[in-house]
Design a protein around this motif. Sequence first.
Motif, mmCIF file in Angstrom:
data_model
loop_
_atom_site.group_PDB
_atom_site.id
_atom_site.type_symbol
_atom_site.label_atom_id
_atom_site.label_comp_id
_atom_site.label_asym_id
_atom_site.label_seq_id
_atom_site.Cartn_x
_atom_site.Cartn_y
_atom_site.Cartn_z
ATOM 1 N N VAL A 167 0.842 -1.200 0.000
ATOM 2 C CA VAL A 167 0.000 0.000 0.000
ATOM 3 C C VAL A 167 0.877 1.251 0.000
ATOM 4 O O VAL A 167 2.081 1.181 0.262
ATOM 5 C CB VAL A 167 -0.940 0.027 1.229
ATOM 6 C CG1 VAL A 167 -1.977 -1.086 1.141
ATOM 7 C CG2 VAL A 167 -0.137 -0.088 2.525
ATOM 8 N N SER A 168 0.265 2.396 -0.270
ATOM 9 C CA SER A 168 0.961 3.683 -0.236
ATOM 10 C C SER A 168 0.146 4.668 0.584
ATOM 11 O O SER A 168 -1.076 4.550 0.695
ATOM 12 C CB SER A 168 1.152 4.240 -1.654
ATOM 13 O OG SER A 168 1.991 3.415 -2.422
ATOM 14 N N ARG A 169 0.862 5.664 1.131
ATOM 15 C CA ARG A 169 0.177 6.705 1.894
ATOM 16 C C ARG A 169 0.963 7.995 1.765
ATOM 17 O O ARG A 169 2.200 7.994 1.839
ATOM 18 C CB ARG A 169 0.054 6.289 3.359
ATOM 19 C CG ARG A 169 -0.630 7.316 4.255
ATOM 20 C CD ARG A 169 -0.795 6.750 5.644
ATOM 21 N NE ARG A 169 -1.164 7.782 6.620
ATOM 22 C CZ ARG A 169 -1.264 7.557 7.936
ATOM 23 N NH1 ARG A 169 -1.070 6.343 8.407
ATOM 24 N NH2 ARG A 169 -1.588 8.549 8.746
ATOM 25 N N ARG A 170 0.243 9.091 1.572
ATOM 26 C CA ARG A 170 0.858 10.418 1.437
ATOM 27 C C ARG A 170 0.781 11.149 2.760
ATOM 28 O O ARG A 170 -0.276 11.217 3.396
ATOM 29 C CB ARG A 170 0.148 11.224 0.347
ATOM 30 C CG ARG A 170 0.730 12.612 0.079
ATOM 31 C CD ARG A 170 -0.054 13.274 -1.048
ATOM 32 N NE ARG A 170 0.457 14.594 -1.393
ATOM 33 C CZ ARG A 170 0.083 15.723 -0.790
ATOM 34 N NH1 ARG A 170 -0.810 15.694 0.211
ATOM 35 N NH2 ARG A 170 0.596 16.882 -1.178
ATOM 36 N N PHE A 171 1.908 11.705 3.195
ATOM 37 C CA PHE A 171 1.992 12.476 4.434
ATOM 38 C C PHE A 171 2.329 13.930 4.083
ATOM 39 O O PHE A 171 3.388 14.198 3.499
ATOM 40 C CB PHE A 171 3.080 11.928 5.358
ATOM 41 C CG PHE A 171 2.803 10.554 5.897
ATOM 42 C CD1 PHE A 171 2.284 10.389 7.177
ATOM 43 C CD2 PHE A 171 3.083 9.423 5.142
ATOM 44 C CE1 PHE A 171 2.042 9.129 7.688
ATOM 45 C CE2 PHE A 171 2.849 8.156 5.643
ATOM 46 C CZ PHE A 171 2.315 8.003 6.918
ATOM 47 N N ALA A 172 1.439 14.850 4.423
ATOM 48 C CA ALA A 172 1.716 16.276 4.235
ATOM 49 C C ALA A 172 2.532 16.779 5.418
ATOM 50 O O ALA A 172 2.156 16.585 6.577
ATOM 51 C CB ALA A 172 0.412 17.051 4.116
ATOM 52 N N LEU A 173 3.677 17.404 5.134
ATOM 53 C CA LEU A 173 4.599 17.827 6.197
ATOM 54 C C LEU A 173 4.258 19.244 6.652
ATOM 55 O O LEU A 173 5.024 20.180 6.495
ATOM 56 C CB LEU A 173 6.038 17.744 5.684
ATOM 57 C CG LEU A 173 6.463 16.382 5.139
ATOM 58 C CD1 LEU A 173 7.868 16.441 4.578
ATOM 59 C CD2 LEU A 173 6.372 15.316 6.224
ATOM 60 N N GLY A 174 3.073 19.378 7.204
ATOM 61 C CA GLY A 174 2.603 20.679 7.653
ATOM 62 C C GLY A 174 2.130 20.638 9.087
ATOM 63 O O GLY A 174 2.539 19.776 9.871
ATOM 64 N N PRO A 175 1.258 21.546 9.466
ATOM 65 C CA PRO A 175 0.807 21.654 10.858
ATOM 66 C C PRO A 175 0.202 20.375 11.424
ATOM 67 O O PRO A 175 0.342 20.091 12.611
ATOM 68 C CB PRO A 175 -0.228 22.780 10.793
ATOM 69 C CG PRO A 175 0.177 23.602 9.610
ATOM 70 C CD PRO A 175 0.707 22.617 8.619
ATOM 71 N N SER A 176 -0.473 19.580 10.579
ATOM 72 C CA SER A 176 -1.116 18.368 11.085
ATOM 73 C C SER A 176 -0.108 17.361 11.624
ATOM 74 O O SER A 176 -0.424 16.536 12.475
ATOM 75 C CB SER A 176 -1.959 17.714 9.988
ATOM 76 O OG SER A 176 -1.143 17.315 8.902
ATOM 77 N N LEU A 177 1.126 17.415 11.115
ATOM 78 C CA LEU A 177 2.186 16.532 11.609
ATOM 79 C C LEU A 177 3.111 17.248 12.592
ATOM 80 O O LEU A 177 4.048 16.642 13.108
ATOM 81 C CB LEU A 177 3.035 16.001 10.443
ATOM 82 C CG LEU A 177 2.549 14.746 9.721
ATOM 83 C CD1 LEU A 177 3.550 14.348 8.648
ATOM 84 C CD2 LEU A 177 2.323 13.595 10.671
#
Length: 283
Positions: free
Chosen positions: A73-83
């Motif tokens: 599987v794949s997953r996209r992680f946005a490197l912004g405030p949510s992380l």
Amino acid sequence: MDTFEQLLLRLRSQPLQLLQVSRLEGSGPREVGAWMAVGLDGFSLGSVGGGQLEFEAMAWARARLGGGERDTVSRRFALGPSLGQCCGGAVTLNMRYLPGPADPTMSEAECQVLRQSLTPAEAELMPVALFGNGHVGRALVEQLSRLPCRVHWLDSRSEDFPASLPAMVHAEHSEPVQRAVATLAPGSLVLIMSFSHFEDIELVAACLQRRRARDDLGFIGLIGSKSKWASFRQRLLGRGFSETELAGVCCPIGVPGISGKQPEVIALAVAAQLMQIWGDVSR
């Protein structure tokens, strides 16, 4: 033991999930191809970037291991405030199940394909030619074994090489040792630290001759003090090498500001210097 061998060793006791950076948008903490293996018992090997990104990725991997999920599987992680990170980009991670001892084991061919997928392309590897199998040479090989490089390790004393070598190291006996200079890979970053000053100066001379003929060595570094180089310099001038040619030899070696004469300290300073040089060359 290199990291891939550590990975195979762990698979003898448990299955793992393999995380690998497959896409990078904007700024990110690791490059495409960076990987990390995660076990259900807290084991991890490698890194996809650290911080909250890696924390969440590991939790994701362990949840899938605990649930017995084996599909890729794949997953996209946005490197912004949510992380809680401010890189401003996004990282896509692929996750692949690696079988443990209770599953059908991977074939040799499958292991080779896996190794290739986790290894940087040959053109991205820093080519190091290391002459000398003494204390500093061994400490340096240990440092370099953790870096994206390939090492051609040479010595005139064949019996002194360790019995087990990392996969990225090729050891070779050469007598006389300077004869091997002609066979080095183009672009090699050469480090000279043999057991004798006689061999050292012959190696420097051979490297300078190769540069004169082909100009394809990326670096010539000689271990030793300023006084050692002053002595060598006069002797090499007497052999017909010019001041310009001798200016292309670095002695002492290692990044400045790191003091200490322990082999491990010298190795650290030299490895850092090589990475600086390779970064300039490969841009």
